[in-house]
Motif scaffolding. Structure first.
Motif, mmCIF file in Angstrom:
data_model
loop_
_atom_site.group_PDB
_atom_site.id
_atom_site.type_symbol
_atom_site.label_atom_id
_atom_site.label_comp_id
_atom_site.label_asym_id
_atom_site.label_seq_id
_atom_site.Cartn_x
_atom_site.Cartn_y
_atom_site.Cartn_z
ATOM 1 N N VAL A 63 -14.328 -16.838 -11.844
ATOM 2 C CA VAL A 63 -13.564 -16.358 -10.698
ATOM 3 C C VAL A 63 -14.136 -15.054 -10.146
ATOM 4 O O VAL A 63 -14.323 -14.915 -8.932
ATOM 5 N N SER A 83 -15.744 -14.762 -6.370
ATOM 6 C CA SER A 83 -15.105 -13.929 -5.350
ATOM 7 C C SER A 83 -16.057 -12.843 -4.853
ATOM 8 O O SER A 83 -16.066 -12.522 -3.664
ATOM 9 N N ARG A 143 -10.166 -11.631 -5.204
ATOM 10 C CA ARG A 143 -9.971 -12.551 -6.336
ATOM 11 C C ARG A 143 -8.713 -13.410 -6.170
ATOM 12 O O ARG A 143 -8.720 -14.606 -6.442
ATOM 13 N N ASN A 144 -7.636 -12.801 -5.694
ATOM 14 C CA ASN A 144 -6.383 -13.542 -5.507
ATOM 15 C C ASN A 144 -6.503 -14.601 -4.413
ATOM 16 O O ASN A 144 -5.878 -15.657 -4.494
ATOM 17 N N LEU A 181 -8.202 -17.524 -6.041
ATOM 18 C CA LEU A 181 -7.259 -18.241 -6.894
ATOM 19 C C LEU A 181 -6.265 -19.053 -6.068
ATOM 20 O O LEU A 181 -5.896 -20.170 -6.443
ATOM 21 N N ASP A 230 -5.895 -23.078 -6.349
ATOM 22 C CA ASP A 230 -4.575 -23.696 -6.537
ATOM 23 C C ASP A 230 -4.279 -24.711 -5.434
ATOM 24 O O ASP A 230 -3.718 -25.774 -5.694
ATOM 25 N N ARG A 249 -10.596 -25.650 -12.462
ATOM 26 C CA ARG A 249 -10.852 -24.602 -13.464
ATOM 27 C C ARG A 249 -11.222 -25.208 -14.807
ATOM 28 O O ARG A 249 -11.683 -24.504 -15.697
#
Length: 84
Positions: free
Chosen positions: A34, A38, A45-46, A49, A53, A64
């Motif tokens: 990750v 990123s 990073r968020n 993610l 998702d 993942r």
């Protein structure tokens, strides 16, 4: 036929969205890391993610985890080949 069996209408959104595919491919190229992904995508990073998702919710594959990431990659290749 194989591809249509594995991909439903909801999953097609991911495979037709170039930005999501770019994110997923970069994630796979960086060995599911990750932080590295990123950094290379110049993305928080968020945000990465969140996209991972979203891919999981749409396609049903958690990229993942290595076996599911391989399945996602195969589906991506098949989708690209059939689009041409």
């Amino acid at each position: 036929e194989y591809l249509s069996e594995l991909i439903d209408e909801k999953s097609k959104e991911v495979f037709e969205d170039e930005e999501m595919l770019l994110t997923a491919e970069e994630f796979l190229q960086n060995s599911l890391n990750v932080s590295e992904t990123s950094r290379k995508l110049y993305m928080h990073r968020n945000t990465l993610l969140y996209r991972v998702d979203k891919i999981e919710k749409s396609s049903g594959l958690n990229i993942r985890e290595f076996p599911q990431a391989v399945s996602f990659r195969v589906l991506t290749i098949l989708h690209k080949l059939l689009k041409k």
